[in-house]
Motif scaffolding. Structure first.
Motif, PDB file in Angstrom:
ATOM      1  N   SER A  22      38.494 -27.889  -8.734  1.00  0.00           N
ATOM      2  CA  SER A  22      39.625 -27.068  -8.918  1.00  0.00           C
ATOM      3  C   SER A  22      41.053 -27.926  -8.832  1.00  0.00           C
ATOM      4  O   SER A  22      41.611 -28.175  -9.841  1.00  0.00           O
ATOM      5  CB  SER A  22      39.869 -25.960  -8.222  1.00  0.00           C
ATOM      6  N   GLN A  23      41.112 -28.573  -7.973  1.00  0.00           N
ATOM      7  CA  GLN A  23      42.262 -29.529  -7.727  1.00  0.00           C
ATOM      8  C   GLN A  23      42.345 -30.759  -8.714  1.00  0.00           C
ATOM      9  O   GLN A  23      43.452 -31.191  -8.999  1.00  0.00           O
ATOM     10  CB  GLN A  23      42.283 -30.118  -6.219  1.00  0.00           C
ATOM     11  N   ALA A  24      41.006 -31.143  -8.823  1.00  0.00           N
ATOM     12  CA  ALA A  24      41.003 -32.319  -9.956  1.00  0.00           C
ATOM     13  C   ALA A  24      41.556 -31.800 -11.150  1.00  0.00           C
ATOM     14  O   ALA A  24      42.119 -32.619 -11.919  1.00  0.00           O
ATOM     15  CB  ALA A  24      39.536 -32.858  -9.875  1.00  0.00           C
ATOM     16  N   ARG A  25      41.001 -30.789 -11.733  1.00  0.00           N
ATOM     17  CA  ARG A  25      41.317 -30.428 -12.857  1.00  0.00           C
ATOM     18  C   ARG A  25      42.721 -29.870 -13.033  1.00  0.00           C
ATOM     19  O   ARG A  25      43.464 -30.157 -14.020  1.00  0.00           O
ATOM     20  CB  ARG A  25      40.631 -28.858 -13.115  1.00  0.00           C
ATOM     21  N   GLN A  26      43.231 -29.385 -11.850  1.00  0.00           N
ATOM     22  CA  GLN A  26      44.691 -29.167 -11.832  1.00  0.00           C
ATOM     23  C   GLN A  26      45.485 -30.291 -12.009  1.00  0.00           C
ATOM     24  O   GLN A  26      46.802 -30.501 -12.525  1.00  0.00           O
ATOM     25  CB  GLN A  26      45.106 -28.288 -10.672  1.00  0.00           C
ATOM     26  N   ASN A  27      45.260 -31.385 -11.585  1.00  0.00           N
ATOM     27  CA  ASN A  27      45.965 -32.764 -11.548  1.00  0.00           C
ATOM     28  C   ASN A  27      45.471 -33.689 -12.689  1.00  0.00           C
ATOM     29  O   ASN A  27      45.720 -34.911 -12.567  1.00  0.00           O
ATOM     30  CB  ASN A  27      45.487 -33.674 -10.156  1.00  0.00           C
ATOM     31  N   GLY A  28      44.910 -33.133 -13.754  1.00  0.00           N
ATOM     32  CA  GLY A  28      44.632 -33.545 -14.799  1.00  0.00           C
ATOM     33  C   GLY A  28      43.304 -34.660 -15.033  1.00  0.00           C
ATOM     34  O   GLY A  28      43.113 -35.175 -15.965  1.00  0.00           O
TER      35      GLY A  28
END
Length: 70
Positions: A22-28
């Motif tokens: 999730s964090q990876a996706r939110q950070n592009g």
């Protein structure tokens, strides 16, 4: 990622991986790679549970499973 034996079978591994994804996706980030030893059945099962596609590859005489998420 590694989870201590004392914390295994409590769902912590899946929780941490979902948060990491999730964090990876939110950070592009558009792709993640996970390398697990071929005989690491718990990690391979977790990656399958998370719906991450995987394929086998060998590198420098070491077998392993590489899973990529997009």
């Amino acid at each position: 990622m590694s989870v201590s034996d004392d914390w295994r079978d409590r769902g912590l591994d899946a929780l941490l991986m979902r948060h990491l994804i999730s964090q990876a996706r939110q950070n592009g980030l558009r792709q993640m790679v996970s390398l697990a030893a071929t005989d690491n059945d718990p990690m391979r099962a977790l990656l399958n549970q998370l719906g991450l596609p995987g394929h086998h590859r060998s590198e420098e005489r070491r077998g392993g499973t590489e899973c990529r998420s997009r």
